[in-house]
Design a protein around this motif. Structure first.
Motif, PDB file in Angstrom:
ATOM      1  N   LEU A  33     -10.074  22.158  50.721  1.00  0.00           N
ATOM      2  CA  LEU A  33      -9.712  23.564  51.241  1.00  0.00           C
ATOM      3  C   LEU A  33     -10.492  23.650  52.580  1.00  0.00           C
ATOM      4  CD1 LEU A  33      -9.247  25.667  48.119  1.00  0.00           C
ATOM      5  CD2 LEU A  33      -7.451  24.990  49.866  1.00  0.00           C
ATOM      6  N   GLU A  36      -8.952  22.430  55.304  1.00  0.00           N
ATOM      7  CA  GLU A  36      -7.984  22.957  55.740  1.00  0.00           C
ATOM      8  C   GLU A  36      -8.152  24.266  56.786  1.00  0.00           C
ATOM      9  OE1 GLU A  36      -5.578  23.942  52.058  1.00  0.00           O
ATOM     10  OE2 GLU A  36      -5.235  21.772  51.620  1.00  0.00           O
ATOM     11  N   THR A  37      -9.293  24.985  56.208  1.00  0.00           N
ATOM     12  CA  THR A  37      -9.696  26.171  56.948  1.00  0.00           C
ATOM     13  C   THR A  37     -10.238  25.812  58.223  1.00  0.00           C
ATOM     14  OG1 THR A  37     -10.290  26.984  54.728  1.00  0.00           O
ATOM     15  CG2 THR A  37     -11.274  28.141  56.613  1.00  0.00           C
ATOM     16  N   SER A 111      -7.061  31.578  54.105  1.00  0.00           N
ATOM     17  CA  SER A 111      -7.877  30.408  53.669  1.00  0.00           C
ATOM     18  C   SER A 111      -9.171  30.438  53.051  1.00  0.00           C
ATOM     19  CB  SER A 111      -7.700  29.311  54.903  1.00  0.00           C
ATOM     20  OG  SER A 111      -8.179  28.108  54.695  1.00  0.00           O
TER      21      SER A 111
END
Length: 193
Positions: A33, A36-37, A111
């Motif tokens: 994650l 992805e952020t 996010s």
């Protein structure tokens, strides 16, 4: 072809397991994650960085140097939720909405909140952020809020904060990083069971 299929099915079964430990949840989901952020911070960029060089300052990120480097990684992971909450507070202000496009900021906030939900879901309830670590994190964010106030929330101040937070969140230490060998042997054990 069949062994590859079994490997993929086993991997999916392992990642969907309900008995995931804190280590597996933190090391498996959060780094993904966080990756992805990272691009969402880039989407916020609205000013060339070289125009803001005179506005630079040293915020003294506590997990890069200082008391937090002394804390065990498992304890540091328990503090990551505090960092995420304060980041959401920072980027969720009215002045931050004025500084950046609504769409890019919304994607970043979404996010960050996804990371927080995953962390809260995998975190053990009896773990809390050690007081020195919690105070260092609060002091760090107070410095950021104070900097923005002194700079009257000008675009260059927000650009400096954007760069600072992108680096700070991506380097926060998380516990339980499994080596590829441990993950592979865990997967093989699951497949053989």
């Amino acid at each position: 072809m069949q062994p590859v299929h079994l490997f993929l099915v086993g991997g999916v079964m392992l990642s969907c397991s309900q008995d995931s430990s804190l280590d597996w949840g933190a090391s498996g989901s959060l780094p993904l994650l966080r990756r992805e952020t990272a691009p969402f911070f880039g989407e916020l960029k609205s000013i060339p960085g070289h125009q803001c060089l005179r506005d630079r300052t040293h915020f003294r990120c506590p997990w890069k140097k200082g008391p937090i480097t002394q804390v065990k990684l498992k304890e540091a992971t328990s503090c990551y939720s505090q960092v995420l909450r304060l980041s959401l507070d920072l980027f969720g202000t009215e002045t931050s909405r004025d500084a950046w496009s609504e769409r890019a900021l919304g994607r970043l906030l979404h996010s960050l909140s996804r990371e927080l939900k995953v962390l809260d879901r995998t975190r053990e309830q009896d773990q809390s952020c050690p007081l020195p670590f919690a105070l260092a994190i609060c002091t760090y964010f107070l410095g950021i809020f104070h900097y923005l106030k002194v700079k009257t929330h000008k675009p260059c101040a927000w650009e400096i904060i954007r760069v600072e937070m992108q680096g700070a969140l991506s380097t926060f230490p998380l516990s339980g990083r499994r080596s590829p060998r441990k993950r592979r042997s865990s997967l093989q054990t699951t497949l053989l069971s």
